[in-house]
Design a protein around this motif. Structure first.
Motif, mmCIF file in Angstrom:
data_model
loop_
_atom_site.group_PDB
_atom_site.id
_atom_site.type_symbol
_atom_site.label_atom_id
_atom_site.label_comp_id
_atom_site.label_asym_id
_atom_site.label_seq_id
_atom_site.Cartn_x
_atom_site.Cartn_y
_atom_site.Cartn_z
ATOM 1 N N HIS A 1 -1.711 7.395 -12.701
ATOM 2 C CA HIS A 1 -1.512 6.336 -13.693
ATOM 3 C C HIS A 1 -0.336 6.676 -14.610
ATOM 4 C CE1 HIS A 1 -2.322 3.445 -16.837
ATOM 5 N NE2 HIS A 1 -2.542 4.407 -17.710
ATOM 6 N N GLU A 2 0.525 5.694 -14.828
ATOM 7 C CA GLU A 2 1.646 5.914 -15.744
ATOM 8 C C GLU A 2 1.185 5.742 -17.177
ATOM 9 O OE1 GLU A 2 5.686 4.233 -14.960
ATOM 10 O OE2 GLU A 2 5.334 3.233 -16.877
ATOM 11 N N SER B 1 0.663 11.178 -17.756
ATOM 12 C CA SER B 1 1.568 11.425 -16.630
ATOM 13 C C SER B 1 2.841 12.112 -17.118
ATOM 14 C CB SER B 1 1.896 10.130 -15.883
ATOM 15 O OG SER B 1 2.544 9.201 -16.710
ATOM 16 N N GLU C 1 -0.192 -4.161 -5.384
ATOM 17 C CA GLU C 1 0.651 -3.033 -5.780
ATOM 18 C C GLU C 1 2.091 -3.351 -5.381
ATOM 19 O OE1 GLU C 1 -0.155 0.506 -3.531
ATOM 20 O OE2 GLU C 1 1.287 1.701 -4.649
ATOM 21 N N THR D 1 6.053 1.413 -7.627
ATOM 22 C CA THR D 1 5.185 2.592 -7.503
ATOM 23 C C THR D 1 5.810 3.669 -6.623
ATOM 24 O OG1 THR D 1 4.025 1.616 -5.615
ATOM 25 C CG2 THR D 1 3.060 1.248 -7.784
ATOM 26 N N GLN D 2 7.101 3.552 -6.367
ATOM 27 C CA GLN D 2 7.733 4.543 -5.498
ATOM 28 C C GLN D 2 7.543 5.960 -6.031
ATOM 29 O OE1 GLN D 2 11.820 3.486 -4.517
ATOM 30 N NE2 GLN D 2 11.038 1.718 -3.408
ATOM 31 N N ALA E 1 2.545 -2.794 -12.011
ATOM 32 C CA ALA E 1 2.725 -2.887 -10.552
ATOM 33 C C ALA E 1 1.567 -3.668 -9.928
ATOM 34 C CB ALA E 1 2.815 -1.490 -9.937
ATOM 35 N N GLU E 2 0.371 -3.487 -10.458
ATOM 36 C CA GLU E 2 -0.807 -4.235 -10.001
ATOM 37 C C GLU E 2 -0.778 -5.664 -10.558
ATOM 38 O OE1 GLU E 2 -4.642 -2.211 -10.043
ATOM 39 O OE2 GLU E 2 -5.475 -3.842 -11.261
ATOM 40 N N ALA F 1 4.896 7.380 -6.881
ATOM 41 C CA ALA F 1 3.874 7.509 -7.921
ATOM 42 C C ALA F 1 2.750 8.459 -7.512
ATOM 43 C CB ALA F 1 3.298 6.142 -8.248
ATOM 44 N N TRP G 1 2.305 5.464 -11.924
ATOM 45 C CA TRP G 1 1.974 4.214 -11.219
ATOM 46 C C TRP G 1 1.613 3.239 -12.335
ATOM 47 C CZ3 TRP G 1 -0.813 0.095 -9.713
ATOM 48 C CH2 TRP G 1 -1.217 -0.132 -8.382
ATOM 49 N N ASN H 1 -5.829 5.377 -4.969
ATOM 50 C CA ASN H 1 -5.027 4.170 -5.221
ATOM 51 C C ASN H 1 -5.945 2.983 -5.421
ATOM 52 O OD1 ASN H 1 -2.517 5.296 -5.123
ATOM 53 N ND2 ASN H 1 -2.138 4.756 -2.978
ATOM 54 N N PRO H 2 -5.760 2.164 -6.429
ATOM 55 C CA PRO H 2 -4.945 2.457 -7.595
ATOM 56 C C PRO H 2 -5.519 3.641 -8.361
ATOM 57 C CG PRO H 2 -6.248 0.475 -7.941
ATOM 58 C CD PRO H 2 -6.451 0.863 -6.529
#
Ligand code: NCD
Ligand code: ZN
Ligand code: ZN
Length: 397
Positions: free
Chosen positions: A152-153, A157, A141, A146-147, A169-170, A149, A165, A238-239
């Protein structure tokens, strides 16, 4: 002990690569005893305990304490995972060799809950574990992506007004660490892989012969981000829960072996941490007592599932990844009878109050699931019989 195994499925004792036991520090959410009781009822004979306890498992003292609590409880072997960095701060590497040399024989290290985001720390940790064929388990991550977050983006969302998120990011960290592991010549393991894009990167890495392994969690095999529309914090993890296309890709990758193992990421949380507003709730879900049923469901249901694949993904391969033998044992302890007996013809309903975990945060409450664990044996001794925990206080006192 006599068990009538007529019609039952015999599996090697399940091995969980990713369990949060919360002891020391948050015994109001889970203890080593309650967590390993949950494990036994889920068919597990070994669990790898994540390092984000309080204090963090970043010294020989803490990992030995967790290991010893597991031995005393007597319901499942507890293999502690050491922290990569001191205090999970992501700055200074912990003494991995000291934890390895301790009674707990730690071979696997992770800052889980946090990503090892500093590439130099990751490289040094990989170089270090290479010397004793240890393993880094990465919570992939990229923190700057993911600040803030909350889920899921994606399309949902935006509609719910929650910060996203993103899958990248992953994937960005998985891609980086594949390259670092190849560069160093070390093993790397990816925790709770949740996106179709991650599967593609891992598949490409394996085709190139790079030594990577990956796990998927039961909740990512069954649930999508649509659950978040309820704003029920039990679905915060998370995730995050992803989209149906991700779920489909994860199922296929698990069936084909691109994803090596099912791991629960069993993350018990106290009631107040899961009954507040979504934004303030802690991420994480219970997993040990439902994992086998969900895995069977995700692999086609009890009538179509290939039980050998279940044995590979839930027992043999995770044991190998963790450096335990095929029966989930430390090789130095030797092979003994670790197995579980499953009734594939029965179903059960998930009732949070009936779980062995102290915490209640299962996302599967009320769900009717296939397969019940009838018995679990640890080194030839029953930890579960007729679906119920046995009393282990005599054996281990
Ligand atoms: C985990 C926890 O609660 O410790 N939470 C989670 O949402 N999965 C940490 C982690 O696995 O990242
Ligand atoms: Zn994690
Ligand atoms: Zn975790």
């Amino acid at each position: 002990t006599v068990v009538d195994a007529q019609g039952l499925v015999l599996l090697p004792g399940l091995v969980d690569l990713h369990t949060h036991l919360r002891e020391p520090g948050r015994e109001d959410a889970e203890t080593v005893l309650s967590g390993t009781q949950a494990a036994a009822r889920g068919g597990y004979t070994a669990v790898c305990a994540m390092a984000n306890s309080q204090p963090v498992a970043d010294t020989a003292g803490v990992v030995e304490q967790v290991w010893r609590l597991g031995q005393e409880a007597g319901y499942a072997d507890v293999q502690p995972i050491g922290a990569v960095s001191i205090g999970l701060q992501g700055e200074t590497m912990a003494e991995l060799g000291t934890m390895n040399a301790s009674k707990a024989h730690v071979r696997m290290f992770s800052d889980d809950g946090h990503c090892v985001s500093d590439p130099q720390l990751m490289r040094r940790a990989l170089e270090y574990v290479k010397t004793f064929d240890g393993l880094i388990a990465q919570h992939a991550e990229e923190p700057r992506l993911t600040q803030g977050a909350q889920m899921h983006e994606g399309e949902l969302s935006s509609r719910l007004g929650l910060a996203g998120w993103p899958a990248v990011a992953e994937e960005a960290i998985i891609a980086r660490d594949v390259l670092l592991a190849d560069y160093v010549g070390s093993r790397v393991h990816f925790c709770h892989v949740s996106t179709a894009g991650s599967v593609d990167i891992i598949a490409a890495a394996k085709r190139k012969g790079i030594n990577v392994t990956a796990e998927v969690c039961p909740h990512h095999l069954l649930l999508t981000d649509e659950r978040v529309a309820s704003y029920d914090p039990v679905f915060k993890v998370n995730p995050p829960l992803r989209e149906s296309s991700d779920v489909a890709a994860l199922r296929t990758a698990l069936a084909e072996g691109i994803i090596d193992a099912v791991a629960t990421d069993h993350a018990p949380h106290a009631e107040q941490d899961k009954t507040c507003e979504w934004a303030h709730a802690r991420p994480g879900m219970l997993g040990l007592e439902t994992a086998l049923s969900i895995t069977v469901e995700a692999l086609g249901g009890p009538d179509n599932v290939d039980w050998d694949i279940v044995a590979e993904r839930c027992s043999r391969t995770p044991a190998r990844i963790a450096g335990l033998d095929d029966h989930g044992h430390d090789p130095e302890v030797g092979q003994q009878a670790n197995f579980t007996l499953i009734d594939p013809t029965t179903t059960w309903t998930v009732v949070p109050d009936e779980l062995s975990s102290i915490a209640r945060n299962t996302p599967f409450a009320g769900l009717n699931l296939p397969c019940t664990v009838q018995a679990t044996f640890l080194r030839g001794e029953a930890t579960v019989l007729d679906g119920k925990l046995t009393d282990r206080s005599q054996e281990t006192a």
